[in-house]
Design a protein around this motif. Structure first.
Motif, short mmCIF file in Angstrom:
data_model
loop_
_atom_site.label_atom_id
_atom_site.label_comp_id
_atom_site.label_asym_id
_atom_site.label_seq_id
_atom_site.Cartn_x
_atom_site.Cartn_y
_atom_site.Cartn_z
N VAL A 1 -13.81 -8.25 5.32
CA VAL A 1 -13.30 -8.72 4.02
C VAL A 1 -13.33 -7.57 3.03
CG1 VAL A 1 -13.61 -10.33 2.12
CG2 VAL A 1 -14.01 -11.09 4.47
N VAL A 2 -12.16 -7.21 2.50
CA VAL A 2 -12.03 -6.10 1.55
C VAL A 2 -11.82 -6.63 0.13
CG1 VAL A 2 -10.67 -4.06 0.94
CG2 VAL A 2 -11.06 -4.63 3.36
N ALA A 3 -10.95 -7.62 -0.01
CA ALA A 3 -10.65 -8.24 -1.31
C ALA A 3 -10.28 -7.19 -2.35
CB ALA A 3 -11.83 -9.09 -1.78
N ASP A 4 -9.35 -6.30 -1.99
CA ASP A 4 -8.93 -5.19 -2.86
C ASP A 4 -7.58 -5.52 -3.49
OD1 ASP A 4 -8.46 -2.83 -4.13
OD2 ASP A 4 -8.24 -1.63 -2.30
N ARG A 5 -7.59 -5.86 -4.78
CA ARG A 5 -6.34 -6.21 -5.46
C ARG A 5 -5.39 -5.00 -5.55
NH1 ARG A 5 -9.92 -9.51 -8.69
NH2 ARG A 5 -9.30 -11.72 -8.59
N ALA A 6 -5.95 -3.83 -5.74
CA ALA A 6 -5.11 -2.65 -5.91
C ALA A 6 -4.23 -2.39 -4.69
CB ALA A 6 -5.97 -1.42 -6.21
N SER A 7 -4.81 -2.55 -3.51
CA SER A 7 -4.07 -2.31 -2.29
C SER A 7 -3.40 -3.57 -1.74
CB SER A 7 -4.98 -1.73 -1.21
OG SER A 7 -5.97 -2.69 -0.84
N GLY A 8 -3.77 -4.69 -2.31
CA GLY A 8 -3.22 -5.96 -1.82
C GLY A 8 -3.79 -6.39 -0.49
#
Length: 464
Positions: free
Chosen positions: A180-187
Motif C-alpha cells: 500500500v503506497v497511497a501516493d496522490r502525487a503519482s496516483g
C-alpha cells in the motif's frame, strides 16, 4: 508470577451460564437486543483493565433430532442467541484497550468469507480482534439447520486444519507488507507487484485469488481455540495462541493444560507459546454468608431438566434417557462435545458417577466446571491455589447475573488481586494512562509484536 489474563465471557442472548439467571430481578440480560446494553458491558470491562471480551456463539441450539428441547426454550438457555459479529465494531469504537474474541465455526461458511470479515474487523478494532475457532458448537442442530450431515469429530478437526491454512494464506500471503503506497502525487494506491493471488488446493478446501482487504494491524487475528479432546489438543498445539479450558478439579485441569503444552512442543513450538485461560464463575460478596446466599439463589434458578437439556445440546447425549441410578457406559462416545462427555466417563474397572450425579453436577457447575464462592480474600486465595495447581495463565470470568457478577468482581475482588500483584493495573491507575493502545496479540504477549510469532507455521507464509 506474571499477571493473570482476564476476560469476560458472554453470548448475545439471555445471560446465565448456570441456570436461568435472567429471572433474577437484578439481571439485565433481557436487554440483549439493545446495543447500549453491550456498550455498557464493554466499557465496564475496558475501564477495569480486562484483556478481552469473549463471545461464544453457535448457529445450533440445544436439541435432539433437529428439534429444540422444551426446557431450553422455556428457560431461555442458549435459545435465543444472536450473532456477536454484528456488535464488535460498535464496541470497539466505544472502548480503547479491550480486545474482542468472536466465535466462528469452520463448518458453516467458506474460508475466504470468514477471512475477509476478520481482516475487516481487525482494521475497525485497530488490531483488537481474535477468532475463537470452533469446529461445530451444538453441531447436530447446526448441521441440520444448514442441510448437512454431522461430520465425525476428528474429521472436523482435519477440515479445520485445512480451513485455517487457507485463511492464513489469504491474511499473510496475498499482500506484500509494503504494497500500500497511497501516493496522490503519482496516483498509485498500491503497487501491483505487491498484490498477488494465493492458490490453495487442500484436501477439503480450494481457492485461487486475493483477499480484497489490505493488511490489517495484526494481519492474522489472534487465534483462540477451546477443544481439549485428543484431536482438539493436537489442533491447539499446531494452531492456537490462546486456549480456553473448562474449570473443574485441579488434577483434571492440570492434565488438560499439560496435554496442550505438550502438543505445542510436538508441533515445534515453545510450550509457553499458548496462553491458557480457565472458565470460572466468581460469586464474591463482602461476607461469606452473602456469597453463599448468592450461590444458593443461582442454584434455585437452575433446574434438573434444564441442565440435562444443555448437556444434550452440547454432547448429543440425552442423560434423561439413561438409568438415573447407574453410571454412563464407560465406552460411550459422541461426535459432538466429546470433552464434556469424557468429563463424566469412568472405566471398566472404575465406573464413573451416577447419571443423576452427573446432571446435578452439571446443574451446579455448567459447562465451566468451577464456581468460586466467598469473600474477596477467600476467592483470591482460591485463584492462587488454582493457578499453582493447574498452570493456567488466567480466567474467563463467566457471568451469573449481569452486571452484578462483573460489579462484584471489579469492585470487590480486583482490588484484592491487585494488592497481591496478581493482575495488571487498569489504564486509569497506570503510570502512563496516555500510552497508545496495543493490539490484542501484543497485550497478551508483550514484546512479541503485532503479527504471528515466527514459531507459528503461519508466519512462514507471510510475503515480506
Amino acid at each position: 508470577m506474571k499477571p493473570y489474563v482476564l476476560a469476560g465471557f458472554q453470548m448475545i442472548g439471555l445471560n446465565g451460564m448456570i441456570g436461568a439467571s435472567w429471572l433474577d430481578p437484578d439481571d439485565t440480560s433481557v436487554a440483549f437486543t439493545d446495543l447500549d446494553y453491550w456498550i455498557g458491558i464493554a466499557r465496564q470491562l475496558d475501564d477495569a483493565g480486562f484483556d478481552f471480551l469473549f463471545f461464544a456463539d453457535s448457529y445450533g441450539f440445544p436439541g435432539l433430532d433437529g428439534e429444540p428441547l422444551a426446557a431450553t426454550v422455556r428457560e431461555g438457555r442458549s435459545i435465543p442467541q444472536a450473532d456477536p459479529v454484528t456488535v464488535v465494531s460498535a464496541l470497539a469504537a466505544a472502548t480503547r484497550d479491550l480486545g474482542y474474541v468472536v466465535t466462528a465455526s469452520t463448518t458453516v461458511e467458506k474460508p475466504a468469507a470468514l477471512a475477509r470479515r476478520f481482516a475487516t474487523l481487525d482494521h475497525f478494532t485497530k488490531g483488537r480482534i481474535g477468532w475463537n475457532i470452533v469446529t461445530g458448537s451444538q453441531g447436530a442442530t447446526a448441521a441440520s439447520l444448514m442441510g448437512e450431515e454431522v461430520t465425525p469429530h476428528d474429521l472436523r478437526y482435519d477440515k479445520a486444519d485445512d480451513y485455517l491454512e487457507l485463511c492464513l494464506k489469504l491474511w499473510e500471503s496475498s499482500w506484500r507488507t509494503d504494497a500500500v503506497v497511497a501516493d496522490r502525487a503519482s496516483g498509485v494506491w498500491a503497487d501491483p507487484e505487491g498484490v498477488r493471488s494465493i492458490s490453495h488446493d487442500g484436501p477439503f478446501h480450494q481457492a485461487k485469488g486475493i483477499l480484497n482487504v489490505p493488511p490489517s494491524p495484526q494481519r492474522t487475528p489472534l487465534l483462540v481455540q477451546a477443544g481439549t479432546s485428543g484431536r482438539g489438543c493436537e489442533y491447539a498445539g499446531r494452531n492456537a495462541e490462546v486456549v480456553f479450558v473448562a474449570g473443574g478439579p485441579h488434577e483434571v485441569v492440570a492434565r488438560r493444560v499439560q496435554n496442550i503444552r505438550d502438543a505445542a512442543v510436538a508441533a515445534g513450538r515453545p510450550a509457553d507459546s499458548i496462553t491458557i485461560v480457565a472458565g470460572v464463575m466468581f460469586l464474591v460478596a463482602p461476607t461469606e454468608e452473602e456469597a453463599i446466599a448468592k450461590h444458593e439463589r443461582m442454584l434455585s434458578l437452575s433446574s434438573y431438566d434444564g441442565a440435562a437439556a444443555i448437556f444434550a445440546g452440547n454432547t448429543g447425549v440425552d442423560l434423561l434417557q439413561f438409568d438415573q441410578d447407574a453410571p454412563l457406559p464407560h465406552d460411550l462416545s459422541t461426535e459432538l462435545g466429546l470433552s464434556n462427555l469424557q468429563r463424566y466417563l469412568g472405566t471398566a474397572e472404575q465406573p464413573g458417577p451416577l447419571v443423576r450425579e452427573i446432571v446435578d453436577d452439571f446443574r451446579r457447575t455448567g459447562l465451566n466446571g468451577s464456581v468460586f464462592v466467598g469473600t474477596p480474600e477467600q476467592v483470591a486465595d482460591e485463584t492462587e491455589a488454582f493457578v499453582a495447581a493447574t498452570g493456567v495463565d488466567g480466567f474467563l470470568v463467566q457471568p451469573n447475573v449481569v452486571p452484578a457478577t462483573y460489579d462484584d468482581f471489579i469492585g470487590l475482588l480486583l482490588p484484592e488481586l491487585r494488592a497481591r500483584g496478581l493482575v495488571r493495573e487498569s489504564r486509569a491507575d497506570s503510570a502512563d494512562p496516555g500510552a497508545p493502545a496495543t493490539t490484542l496479540r501484543e497485550r497478551l504477549f508483550p514484546g512479541a509484536g503485532a503479527h504471528l510469532p515466527d514459531t507459528h507455521y503461519g508466519a512462514a507464509l507471510r510475503w515480506s
